[in-house]
Design a protein around this motif. Structure first.
Motif, PDB file in Angstrom:
ATOM      1  N   ARG A 151       0.844  -1.188   0.000  1.00 37.51           N
ATOM      2  CA  ARG A 151       0.000   0.000   0.000  1.00 37.51           C
ATOM      3  C   ARG A 151       0.888   1.250   0.000  1.00 37.51           C
ATOM      4  O   ARG A 151       1.950   1.284   0.635  1.00 37.51           O
ATOM      5  CB  ARG A 151      -0.859  -0.037   1.260  1.00 37.51           C
ATOM      6  N   ASP A 152       0.476   2.300  -0.681  1.00 31.94           N
ATOM      7  CA  ASP A 152       1.229   3.557  -0.713  1.00 31.94           C
ATOM      8  C   ASP A 152       1.095   4.314   0.609  1.00 31.94           C
ATOM      9  O   ASP A 152       0.043   4.274   1.270  1.00 31.94           O
ATOM     10  CB  ASP A 152       0.711   4.465  -1.834  1.00 31.94           C
ATOM     11  N   GLY A 153       2.140   5.019   0.998  1.00 37.18           N
ATOM     12  CA  GLY A 153       2.053   6.021   2.051  1.00 37.18           C
ATOM     13  C   GLY A 153       2.051   5.516   3.476  1.00 37.18           C
ATOM     14  O   GLY A 153       1.780   6.283   4.399  1.00 37.18           O
ATOM     15  N   VAL A 154       2.364   4.246   3.716  1.00 39.47           N
ATOM     16  CA  VAL A 154       2.367   3.722   5.083  1.00 39.47           C
ATOM     17  C   VAL A 154       3.694   4.058   5.762  1.00 39.47           C
ATOM     18  O   VAL A 154       4.766   3.923   5.162  1.00 39.47           O
ATOM     19  CB  VAL A 154       2.146   2.193   5.089  1.00 39.47           C
ATOM     20  N   ARG A 155       3.611   4.484   7.010  1.00 40.78           N
ATOM     21  CA  ARG A 155       4.803   4.780   7.797  1.00 40.78           C
ATOM     22  C   ARG A 155       4.744   4.043   9.127  1.00 40.78           C
ATOM     23  O   ARG A 155       3.667   3.817   9.673  1.00 40.78           O
ATOM     24  CB  ARG A 155       4.920   6.298   8.064  1.00 40.78           C
ATOM     25  N   PHE A 156       5.926   3.702   9.640  1.00 38.80           N
ATOM     26  CA  PHE A 156       6.013   3.200  10.998  1.00 38.80           C
ATOM     27  C   PHE A 156       5.718   4.347  11.958  1.00 38.80           C
ATOM     28  O   PHE A 156       5.760   5.530  11.575  1.00 38.80           O
ATOM     29  CB  PHE A 156       7.398   2.604  11.257  1.00 38.80           C
ATOM     30  N   SER A 157       5.429   4.014  13.201  1.00 32.03           N
ATOM     31  CA  SER A 157       5.017   5.040  14.162  1.00 32.03           C
ATOM     32  C   SER A 157       6.123   6.045  14.468  1.00 32.03           C
ATOM     33  O   SER A 157       5.845   7.122  15.004  1.00 32.03           O
ATOM     34  CB  SER A 157       4.532   4.388  15.466  1.00 32.03           C
TER      35      SER A 157
END
Length: 526
Positions: free
Chosen positions: A95-101
Motif C-alpha cells: 500500500r502507498d504512504g504507510v509509515r512506521f510510528s
C-alpha cells in the motif's frame, strides 16, 4: 469457501455513563480509555520471535488481516496476494504512504527482513515451522515482495498476517535480544507507551495510522493469570473487561452496567496421550480413553454448556473441512472391551493391570488455570471409571513439557483459519521428538502423515477436502490425544462502547484476539 458459521451470545444490561471523582463530583466518562484484565502475558512483542503471528497485533500490521468472518482482507498489501499458476510464487504489492510510528516509510525491504529473520536458523522463534515451504523472499522493487516456495502450499496467504517490523531497528543488533523486543515500533493502530513485565502493558493510539486513528486512545492490559484473581479484580472495579471461565462470568448476568459476551472458538482443550508410555502406546487404549470420556457431561458441568465436543483438532467452525462423522461416542462398554483386548484387565479392586504393571496415567494441568483444573478432574474421573489410576497434578507448562512422555497433559490450541495450521505441526510425525509445542505426544501414523501432506501441497480444493476427510478418519481410528472440547470464550465487559463485532476465535485470546480483536474500531457510547 463459503463464510463460516458465526454464533455469538450476548447478555447486555444497563449502561455506566458517569463516575465519581476523588472530590465527590460526578464527571463524564468519555470512554476513550480502557483497562483489560488478560489471562496471559506475551514473552516479547517482536513478530519475528512469534508475537501475534495470526494478526490482530495492535502494534503491528501484516500484509493482510482478517474481517469478522475471518476472510483475508488487504492491510499493508494493497490487495490480498495471490499465487502463480504453479503455486510456487506469491506476490504482494505494498500500500502507498504507510509509515512506521516513528515516521519511517514502510518499504518492501522491511517485509523481506521480517520474513528472512523468521527463517534464519539463528533466530530463536516459535513460528519457523509455519514457513517450512518458503525457499526465498525478495524485493524486486520498493513496493513489491515475492515469496518463492519449495512446494505448492495452498494456505500460504493465511501466514501473511504476521506483523512487519522496520529493518533499521535491527542494524547491528541481535534479533533475539534486541531492545525492540520490549519497546517495538510498528505500523499498527497503537504504540507501546509502557511495559512493566509481570504487571501491565500500556498502549497509546497511533494518531497517524494509515487506516485512521482509534477512538479509544489508551489501552491498559493488566496481566493476571489466575482466573479467580481476575474475577475478584473485575468485581472490585479495576477492569473494564476481562476473560473469565463461564461459571465465574455467570455472576454478572443481569448486573447493571455490564455485558456478558460469549464468542465461539476453535480453541480446544484436550489430553495429550503419550504414545511411548506402556499403557497408552497401544492405539486400542487411546481409543478406549476417548470412548470412556463423557464430553457433553463435562461441557454441561464444567462449562455451563459453553462449548462443543471435540474429537480432532479441526473445529466445526472450519465448515468446509470438518467431518462430523470423525467423532467418539461415549461408550464405556466398548472402551472396556478394548482395554481387555489390549491385555489391561481388571483386578479384584477394580483397577487394571497387565503383566503385573498397574494401569496408571497421571493427568497434569497448569496450576493457575481454573478451567483446565476442572477439565482435568472431570476427565480423570471418567478415566478412573475404566479402571485406570489417573491422579491429577497441578504444575507448570515447563514441567508438562518435561513429563509429556509419562503423563497426560491438559493442552490447549487450535485456530479457525485452515486445517493445516490446526493439525500439521501438532500431529505430523516429522515433529515427533522436537522441543516445544509441536507434536507433544510423539504421535506417529503413516496414514495421517500422508493425508496431511497431500492436503498441504494440493492446489485443488476438492482434493484438499478429501485429504482432510481421510486425515480425520485415520486419526479417530488411531488417536494421539483425547480432545475434549472446543470452548466458547466468555468475557465480562462494562457496557461503555459500541463496535464489538463477534468473530470465531483462535486459542490465542489474550492481548490480541478475543472480544477486543477490533478495539481500534470501537467508539464510546454517547
Amino acid at each position: 469457501m463459503r463464510r463460516r458459521r458465526l454464533v455469538s451470545v450476548v447478555v447486555a444490561v444497563g449502561l455506566v455513563a458517569a463516575c465519581t471523582s476523588p472530590g465527590g463530583d460526578v464527571t463524564v466518562d468519555t470512554g476513550t480509555s480502557i483497562v483489560i484484565g488478560a489471562g496471559s502475558e506475551p514473552e516479547n512483542l517482536n513478530p519475528i520471535l512469534g508475537y501475534a503471528p495470526d494478526g490482530a497485533a495492535k502494534v503491528f500490521d501484516g500484509l493482510v488481516s482478517r474481517d469478522a468472518s475471518l476472510d483475508l482482507v488487504p492491510a499493508l498489501a494493497a490487495e490480498v496476494p495471490t499465487a502463480s499458476a504453479d503455486g510456487l510464487t506469491w506476490t504482494a504489492t505494498l500500500r502507498d504512504g504507510v509509515r512506521f510510528s516513528d515516521g519511517t516509510p514502510l518499504s518492501a525491504q522491511d517485509v523481506v527482513f521480517t520474513y528472512r529473520s523468521v527463517l534464519d536458523d539463528r533466530t530463536n522463534t516459535t513460528i519457523a515451522s509455519r514457513f517450512d515451504a518458503v525457499a526465498e523472499v525478495t524485493a524486486p522493487d520498493e513496493r513489491t515482495v515475492e515469496f518463492r516456495l519449495s512446494y505448492p502450499y495452498a494456505p500460504f496467504a493465511q501466514q501473511l498476517t504476521l506483523g512487519i517490523v522496520p529493518r533499521k531497528a535491527f542494524d547491528g543488533v541481535d534479533v533475539n535480544s534486541a531492545p525492540f523486543n520490549t519497546a517495538p515500533v510498528g505500523t499498527g493502530p497503537y504504540t507501546v507507551a509502557e511495559w512493566r513485565k509481570g504487571d501491565r502493558l500500556v498502549l497509546r493510539a497511533n494518531e497517524d495510522h494509515w487506516n485512521d486513528a482509534p477512538a479509544i486512545k489508551t489501552v491498559t492490559v493488566v496481566f493476571v493469570p489466575d482466573d479467580n484473581a481476575r474475577a475478584t479484580r473485575m468485581a472490585a472495579g479495576e477492569f473494564d473487561g476481562t476473560v473469565l471461565p463461564p461459571k465465574l462470568a455467570h455472576s454478572y448476568t443481569g448486573k447493571a452496567g455490564y455485558r456478558i459476551v460469549r464468542n465461539p472458538s476453535a480453541d480446544y482443550r484436550g489430553l495429550g496421550l503419550p504414545s511411548e508410555l506402556p499403557l497408552t502406546s497401544d492405539p486400542r487404549v487411546r481409543r478406549a480413553i476417548n470412548l470412556g470420556l463423557n464430553r457433553q457431561a463435562v461441557i454441561d458441568a464444567v462449562l455451563a454448556g459453553a462449548g462443543t465436543p471435540a474429537a480432532t483438532p479441526i473445529s466445526p467452525h472450519l465448515d468446509d473441512w470438518y467431518d462430523p462423522k470423525a467423532s467418539f461416542a461415549h461408550d464405556t462398554a466398548e472402551a472396556e472391551r478394548l482395554l481387555d483386548e489390549a491385555g489391561w484387565r481388571e483386578g479384584p479392586d477394580g483397577t487394571r493391570s497387565r503383566d503385573g504393571q498397574p494401569a496408571r496415567l497421571p493427568v497434569l494441568y497448569p496450576a493457575p488455570d481454573v478451567l483446565r483444573k476442572e477439565l482435568a478432574l472431570a476427565a480423570a474421573s471418567d478415566i478412573a471409571k475404566l479402571g485406570i489410576d489417573a491422579p491429577v497434578e497441578a504444575t507448570t507448562f515447563d514441567v508438562m513439557l518435561q513429563r509429556r512422555d509419562e503423563a497426560a497433559n491438559v493442552w490447549g490450541g487450535g485456530d479457525p483459519y485452515d486445517p493445516d495450521t490446526a493439525a500439521y505441526t501438532l500431529l505430523h510425525s516429522r515433529y515427533a521428538g522436537q522441543p516445544g509445542y509441536v507434536n507433544m505426544t510423539n504421535y506417529r501414523n503413516a496414514r495421517v502423515d500422508a493425508a496431511l501432506d497431500t492436503a498441504r501441497r494440493s492446489l485443488d480444493p476438492a482434493a484438499r477436502r478429501q485429504a482432510y476427510a481421510d486425515f480425520q478418519q485415520a486419526y479417530v481410528a488411531d488417536p494421539g490425544w483425547a480432545f475434549l472440547v472446543f470452548l466458547d470464550h466468555t468475557y465480562v465487559l462494562r457496557d461503555k462502547w459500541d463496535g464489538q463485532v463477534p468473530q470465531v476465535e483462535p486459542h490465542d485470546h489474550g492481548l490480541v484476539h478475543a472480544v477486543w480483536w477490533n478495539i481500534e474500531r470501537w467508539t464510546p457510547k454517547s
